[in-house]
Design a protein around this motif. Structure first.
Motif, mmCIF file in Angstrom:
data_model
loop_
_atom_site.group_PDB
_atom_site.id
_atom_site.type_symbol
_atom_site.label_atom_id
_atom_site.label_comp_id
_atom_site.label_asym_id
_atom_site.label_seq_id
_atom_site.Cartn_x
_atom_site.Cartn_y
_atom_site.Cartn_z
ATOM 1 N N GLN A 34 -12.422 -55.508 7.814
ATOM 2 C CA GLN A 34 -13.642 -55.101 8.509
ATOM 3 C C GLN A 34 -13.217 -54.684 9.910
ATOM 4 O OE1 GLN A 34 -16.491 -58.279 8.413
ATOM 5 N NE2 GLN A 34 -16.697 -58.209 6.202
ATOM 6 N N PHE A 35 -12.943 -53.393 10.075
ATOM 7 C CA PHE A 35 -12.387 -52.891 11.319
ATOM 8 C C PHE A 35 -13.447 -52.623 12.370
ATOM 9 C CE2 PHE A 35 -8.994 -51.607 8.327
ATOM 10 C CZ PHE A 35 -7.912 -52.179 8.981
ATOM 11 N N ILE A 36 -13.078 -52.939 13.608
ATOM 12 C CA ILE A 36 -13.849 -52.559 14.790
ATOM 13 C C ILE A 36 -12.840 -52.001 15.792
ATOM 14 C CG2 ILE A 36 -15.692 -54.247 14.496
ATOM 15 C CD1 ILE A 36 -14.279 -55.943 16.654
ATOM 16 N N GLY A 37 -13.292 -51.179 16.703
ATOM 17 C CA GLY A 37 -12.346 -50.706 17.695
ATOM 18 C C GLY A 37 -12.801 -49.505 18.463
ATOM 19 N N SER A 38 -11.814 -48.886 19.074
ATOM 20 C CA SER A 38 -12.038 -47.724 19.925
ATOM 21 C C SER A 38 -11.587 -46.472 19.190
ATOM 22 C CB SER A 38 -11.224 -47.899 21.213
ATOM 23 O OG SER A 38 -9.843 -47.790 20.937
ATOM 24 N N PRO A 39 -11.730 -45.313 19.818
ATOM 25 C CA PRO A 39 -11.258 -44.077 19.169
ATOM 26 C C PRO A 39 -9.738 -44.039 18.986
ATOM 27 C CG PRO A 39 -12.766 -43.579 20.963
ATOM 28 C CD PRO A 39 -12.488 -45.044 21.025
ATOM 29 N N TYR A 40 -9.004 -44.928 19.651
ATOM 30 C CA TYR A 40 -7.549 -44.892 19.606
ATOM 31 C C TYR A 40 -6.935 -45.923 18.659
ATOM 32 C CZ TYR A 40 -8.434 -42.120 23.710
ATOM 33 O OH TYR A 40 -8.905 -41.170 24.557
ATOM 34 N N SER A 41 -7.635 -47.005 18.414
ATOM 35 C CA SER A 41 -7.128 -48.031 17.495
ATOM 36 C C SER A 41 -8.297 -48.835 16.943
ATOM 37 C CB SER A 41 -6.157 -48.968 18.208
ATOM 38 O OG SER A 41 -6.834 -49.758 19.162
ATOM 39 N N GLU A 42 -8.026 -49.530 15.855
ATOM 40 C CA GLU A 42 -9.039 -50.405 15.267
ATOM 41 C C GLU A 42 -8.372 -51.700 14.837
ATOM 42 O OE1 GLU A 42 -10.682 -48.071 12.092
ATOM 43 O OE2 GLU A 42 -8.870 -48.193 10.893
ATOM 44 N N THR A 43 -9.118 -52.798 14.915
ATOM 45 C CA THR A 43 -8.606 -54.122 14.604
ATOM 46 C C THR A 43 -9.510 -54.780 13.574
ATOM 47 O OG1 THR A 43 -7.791 -54.333 16.867
ATOM 48 C CG2 THR A 43 -7.958 -56.357 15.578
ATOM 49 N N CYS A 44 -8.907 -55.386 12.562
ATOM 50 C CA CYS A 44 -9.674 -56.109 11.548
ATOM 51 C C CYS A 44 -10.197 -57.411 12.151
ATOM 52 C CB CYS A 44 -8.798 -56.398 10.325
ATOM 53 S SG CYS A 44 -9.650 -57.353 9.050
ATOM 54 N N MET A 45 -11.481 -57.661 11.953
ATOM 55 C CA MET A 45 -12.091 -58.880 12.479
ATOM 56 C C MET A 45 -11.622 -60.116 11.723
ATOM 57 S SD MET A 45 -15.991 -57.573 13.355
ATOM 58 C CE MET A 45 -16.581 -58.259 11.844
ATOM 59 N N LYS A 46 -11.160 -59.955 10.480
ATOM 60 C CA LYS A 46 -10.753 -61.100 9.668
ATOM 61 C C LYS A 46 -9.293 -61.498 9.876
ATOM 62 C CE LYS A 46 -13.953 -60.349 5.841
ATOM 63 N NZ LYS A 46 -14.024 -60.127 4.388
ATOM 64 N N CYS A 47 -8.376 -60.500 9.828
ATOM 65 C CA CYS A 47 -6.954 -60.825 9.839
ATOM 66 C C CYS A 47 -6.198 -60.293 11.055
ATOM 67 C CB CYS A 47 -6.273 -60.330 8.578
ATOM 68 S SG CYS A 47 -6.146 -58.524 8.476
ATOM 69 N N ASN A 48 -6.898 -59.606 11.959
ATOM 70 C CA ASN A 48 -6.319 -59.054 13.190
ATOM 71 C C ASN A 48 -5.282 -57.954 12.969
ATOM 72 O OD1 ASN A 48 -7.831 -60.588 15.013
ATOM 73 N ND2 ASN A 48 -6.463 -62.324 14.736
ATOM 74 N N LYS A 49 -5.318 -57.310 11.813
ATOM 75 C CA LYS A 49 -4.434 -56.159 11.577
ATOM 76 C C LYS A 49 -4.908 -55.020 12.458
ATOM 77 C CE LYS A 49 -2.672 -52.974 8.179
ATOM 78 N NZ LYS A 49 -2.485 -52.681 6.774
ATOM 79 N N VAL A 50 -3.951 -54.315 13.083
ATOM 80 C CA VAL A 50 -4.274 -53.220 13.984
ATOM 81 C C VAL A 50 -3.815 -51.915 13.352
ATOM 82 C CG1 VAL A 50 -3.823 -52.216 16.239
ATOM 83 C CG2 VAL A 50 -4.054 -54.683 16.015
ATOM 84 N N ASN A 51 -4.715 -50.944 13.340
ATOM 85 C CA ASN A 51 -4.395 -49.575 12.935
ATOM 86 C C ASN A 51 -4.469 -48.707 14.176
ATOM 87 O OD1 ASN A 51 -4.064 -50.085 10.201
ATOM 88 N ND2 ASN A 51 -6.187 -49.635 9.717
ATOM 89 N N VAL A 52 -3.375 -48.032 14.463
ATOM 90 C CA VAL A 52 -3.348 -47.087 15.578
ATOM 91 C C VAL A 52 -3.791 -45.742 15.044
ATOM 92 C CG1 VAL A 52 -1.918 -45.986 17.333
ATOM 93 C CG2 VAL A 52 -1.494 -48.366 16.695
ATOM 94 N N LEU A 53 -4.806 -45.172 15.654
ATOM 95 C CA LEU A 53 -5.365 -43.930 15.171
ATOM 96 C C LEU A 53 -4.747 -42.717 15.855
ATOM 97 C CD1 LEU A 53 -9.080 -45.079 15.078
ATOM 98 C CD2 LEU A 53 -7.435 -45.071 13.197
ATOM 99 N N TYR A 54 -4.257 -42.881 17.086
ATOM 100 C CA TYR A 54 -3.618 -41.800 17.822
ATOM 101 C C TYR A 54 -2.353 -42.342 18.470
ATOM 102 C CZ TYR A 54 -7.923 -39.183 17.390
ATOM 103 O OH TYR A 54 -8.994 -38.520 16.897
ATOM 104 N N TYR A 55 -1.323 -41.527 18.508
ATOM 105 C CA TYR A 55 -0.061 -41.921 19.150
ATOM 106 C C TYR A 55 0.069 -41.283 20.502
ATOM 107 C CZ TYR A 55 1.368 -43.716 14.642
ATOM 108 O OH TYR A 55 1.452 -44.416 13.487
#
Length: 55
Positions: A34-55
């Motif tokens: 269940q991701f939340i975040g900004s336009p540049y990255s998102e973080t899962c509220m359950k497991c804290n996995k981070v997806n970087v959307l822009y480099y």
């Protein structure tokens, strides 16, 4: 003698760290994210996995 003890403890901690990283990867792999975040990255509220959307 003290150096040997420190070296041994460092090795044990490195092994522990590898095991913890594997456990974290397994948890994140099986999470229903269940991701939340900004336009540049998102973080899962359950497991804290981070997806970087822009480099």
């Amino acid at each position: 003698m003290k150096e040997q003890n420190l070296t041994k403890e460092i090795k044990q901690l490195e092994i522990r760290l590898v095991l913890l990283k594997r456990q974290l990867e397994e948890i994140q792999k099986n999470c229903e994210h269940q991701f939340i975040g900004s336009p540049y990255s998102e973080t899962c509220m359950k497991c804290n996995k981070v997806n970087v959307l822009y480099y």
